[in-house]
Motif scaffolding. Structure first.
Motif, PDB file in Angstrom:
ATOM      1  N   ALA A 198       0.823  -1.218   0.000  1.00  0.00           N
ATOM      2  CA  ALA A 198       0.000   0.000   0.000  1.00  0.00           C
ATOM      3  C   ALA A 198       0.852   1.261   0.000  1.00  0.00           C
ATOM      4  O   ALA A 198       0.405   2.306  -0.467  1.00  0.00           O
ATOM      5  CB  ALA A 198      -0.922   0.004   1.213  1.00  0.00           C
ATOM      6  N   ALA A 199       2.094   1.177   0.551  1.00  0.00           N
ATOM      7  CA  ALA A 199       2.950   2.371   0.651  1.00  0.00           C
ATOM      8  C   ALA A 199       3.095   2.993  -0.739  1.00  0.00           C
ATOM      9  O   ALA A 199       3.225   2.263  -1.721  1.00  0.00           O
ATOM     10  CB  ALA A 199       4.315   1.975   1.209  1.00  0.00           C
ATOM     11  N   PRO A 200       3.061   4.325  -0.901  1.00  0.00           N
ATOM     12  CA  PRO A 200       3.084   5.338   0.160  1.00  0.00           C
ATOM     13  C   PRO A 200       1.726   5.676   0.776  1.00  0.00           C
ATOM     14  O   PRO A 200       1.607   6.701   1.440  1.00  0.00           O
ATOM     15  CB  PRO A 200       3.649   6.563  -0.569  1.00  0.00           C
TER      16      PRO A 200
ATOM     17  N   SER B   1      -1.554   0.605   8.559  1.00  0.00           N
ATOM     18  CA  SER B   1      -0.136   0.820   8.286  1.00  0.00           C
ATOM     19  C   SER B   1       0.174   2.306   8.289  1.00  0.00           C
ATOM     20  O   SER B   1      -0.704   3.139   8.072  1.00  0.00           O
ATOM     21  CB  SER B   1       0.234   0.209   6.929  1.00  0.00           C
ATOM     22  N   HIS B   2       1.422   2.620   8.566  1.00  0.00           N
ATOM     23  CA  HIS B   2       1.959   3.960   8.352  1.00  0.00           C
ATOM     24  C   HIS B   2       3.052   3.816   7.301  1.00  0.00           C
ATOM     25  O   HIS B   2       3.947   2.991   7.479  1.00  0.00           O
ATOM     26  CB  HIS B   2       2.565   4.525   9.649  1.00  0.00           C
ATOM     27  N   PRO B   3       2.996   4.575   6.237  1.00  0.00           N
ATOM     28  CA  PRO B   3       4.011   4.430   5.178  1.00  0.00           C
ATOM     29  C   PRO B   3       5.379   4.953   5.594  1.00  0.00           C
ATOM     30  O   PRO B   3       6.350   4.791   4.856  1.00  0.00           O
ATOM     31  CB  PRO B   3       3.430   5.216   4.009  1.00  0.00           C
ATOM     32  N   THR B   4       5.476   5.583   6.744  1.00  0.00           N
ATOM     33  CA  THR B   4       6.752   6.092   7.254  1.00  0.00           C
ATOM     34  C   THR B   4       6.970   5.519   8.657  1.00  0.00           C
ATOM     35  O   THR B   4       6.015   5.052   9.280  1.00  0.00           O
ATOM     36  CB  THR B   4       6.718   7.636   7.332  1.00  0.00           C
ATOM     37  N   PRO B   5       8.217   5.573   9.169  1.00  0.00           N
ATOM     38  CA  PRO B   5       8.485   4.957  10.483  1.00  0.00           C
ATOM     39  C   PRO B   5       7.867   5.725  11.653  1.00  0.00           C
ATOM     40  O   PRO B   5       8.572   6.244  12.497  1.00  0.00           O
ATOM     41  CB  PRO B   5      10.021   4.977  10.583  1.00  0.00           C
TER      42      PRO B   5
END
Ligand SMILES: [Zn+2]
Length: 163
Positions: free
Chosen positions: A29-31, A97-101
């Motif tokens: 899915a990212a981003p 989800s989070h596309p970044t940490p």
């Protein structure tokens, strides 16, 4: 594996294959964000066992936005339960989800508080944060109802377990 006396530390135990499915969805899915519901059961106080991270698509999801919609979530849950032979399995919470940490955000905590207040039972939240092209880090919170109509939100350890 060392099993220490953990006291009452909240914990979310995710079955390895369920974790990998969630990880694949998050990386795919990212981003954008993606997510859905957690199915499993509660074991004792504050321990959630997660058998599945079920995807509930949100076509309006963005970089910092995923909204789990009630009707498709209920459909996904009903379909899962219809094919599951485990009598104990049910809804235990939410994941996205989070596309970044990034760990769970204030918005995530706020949403979890709302869910617990509505449900009046414990709800787990798992956030799969994309750390690199191939790796996600799992964060978790457990929300518990608290008299009279509030919720306490606690960070929970995430443990990956064999199915
Ligand atoms: Zn979030």
């Amino acid at each position: 594996m060392i099993t220490a006396d953990r006291g009452n530390a909240p914990e979310v135990r995710i079955e390895e294959n369920a974790f990998h499915r969630g990880e694949a969805i998050a990386l795919d899915a990212a981003p954008h964000e993606s997510g859905g519901i957690l199915v499993g059961w509660w074991e004792g106080d504050g321990i959630a066992v997660v058998r599945g991270l079920l995807a509930v698509p949100d076509h309006r999801a963005g970089h910092t936005h995923y909204e789990r919609r009630h009707t498709p979530a209920q459909q996904v849950l009903d379909e899962y339960l219809a094919t599951s032979s485990e009598p104990n399995v049910g809804y235990v919470g939410e994941w996205h989800s989070h596309p970044t940490p990034q760990p769970p955000s204030p918005t995530d905590r706020h949403a979890l508080t709302g869910l617990v207040r509505q449900a009046r039972h414990s709800v787990a939240l798992v956030v799969l944060a994309v750390m690199s092209e191939h790796a996600v880090e799992a964060y978790s919170l457990i929300g518990e109802p608290c008299w009279p109509s509030r919720a306490t939100i606690k960070p929970a350890d995430v443990e990956r377990i064999a199915p």
